[in-house]
Design an enzyme around this catalytic site. Sequence first.
Site, short mmCIF file in Angstrom:
data_model
loop_
_atom_site.label_atom_id
_atom_site.label_comp_id
_atom_site.label_asym_id
_atom_site.label_seq_id
_atom_site.Cartn_x
_atom_site.Cartn_y
_atom_site.Cartn_z
N HIS A 52 0.84 -1.20 0.00
CA HIS A 52 0.00 0.00 0.00
C HIS A 52 0.88 1.25 0.00
CE1 HIS A 52 1.31 -0.40 4.12
NE2 HIS A 52 1.18 0.92 4.18
N HIS A 134 5.35 6.40 -1.05
CA HIS A 134 6.10 5.17 -1.32
C HIS A 134 5.31 3.94 -0.92
CE1 HIS A 134 6.91 5.90 2.93
NE2 HIS A 134 7.14 4.60 3.03
P1 2AM Z 1 6.44 2.51 6.07
O1 2AM Z 1 5.86 1.52 5.10
O2 2AM Z 1 7.36 3.48 5.44
O3 2AM Z 1 7.03 1.82 7.28
C1 2AM Z 1 1.40 1.24 8.44
O4 2AM Z 1 2.33 1.03 9.44
C2 2AM Z 1 1.87 2.29 7.48
O5 2AM Z 1 2.07 3.52 8.16
C3 2AM Z 1 3.19 1.98 6.78
O6 2AM Z 1 3.06 2.36 5.43
C4 2AM Z 1 4.21 2.83 7.47
O7 2AM Z 1 5.20 3.37 6.61
C5 2AM Z 1 3.37 3.97 7.96
N1 2AM Z 1 3.91 4.45 9.24
C6 2AM Z 1 4.16 3.72 10.33
N2 2AM Z 1 4.61 4.51 11.34
C7 2AM Z 1 4.65 5.77 10.84
C8 2AM Z 1 5.00 7.03 11.38
N3 2AM Z 1 5.40 7.16 12.64
N4 2AM Z 1 4.92 8.10 10.58
C9 2AM Z 1 4.51 7.99 9.30
N5 2AM Z 1 4.14 6.82 8.73
C10 2AM Z 1 4.20 5.72 9.49
#
Ligand code: 2AM
Length: 184
Positions: A52, A134
Amino acid sequence: MLPSINEIVMSSSRRLFFALSLPDALQQPVIRWRAEAFQPEHGRPVAAANLHLTLAFLGDVSAQKEAALTQLAGRIRQPGFSITLDDLGHWPRPGVVWLGCKRAPRGLLQLADMLRSQAARSGCFQSPLPFHPHITLLRAATRPIALPPSTPGWVMPATQFSLYQSVFEHGRTRYQPLAHWPLK
Ligand code: 2AM
């Protein structure tokens, strides 16, 4: 022993985020390409169903705040758009290899901006870092990696956005869709 206030609050809150899911038709092409482009030692592949693009991360949200954010999301009126997945990167600190776009479409930036503003106004901490769209392909990718020079440049149509709950059970993270809204 009685639960602490913290435990009571946490038990009624859910870890949520708004995202675009990778359409079913792109899941297999992307994971087939990933299997050719990366070795197991490069990192842990994200399950196909979990691929996603996060629009706004909300963190642990109470039921009350979730209801308010769901209502606000339902008021968003925006046409769909397409994202060309022609960029690839590696962030060694969080250990993430990602698929992204060299030029983010205006619709994507507007939608993320709207959701992130609504989240901030509702009291959900928003990272001060600029939005970098991303799709995480690999996790635990902390060692240096020679990335492939290019991607096949898939075109990802965005016809809806969704609210997801991040559920950790049996040692795995699963993203459970809670609601969808059309982009049209
Ligand atoms: P990531 O894929 O770059 O780890 C569910 O966890 C989604 O939320 C993931 O896409 C994750 O990004 C994002 N996510 C998790 N923690 C986050 C944070 N503190 N700030 C922004 N995005 C976050």
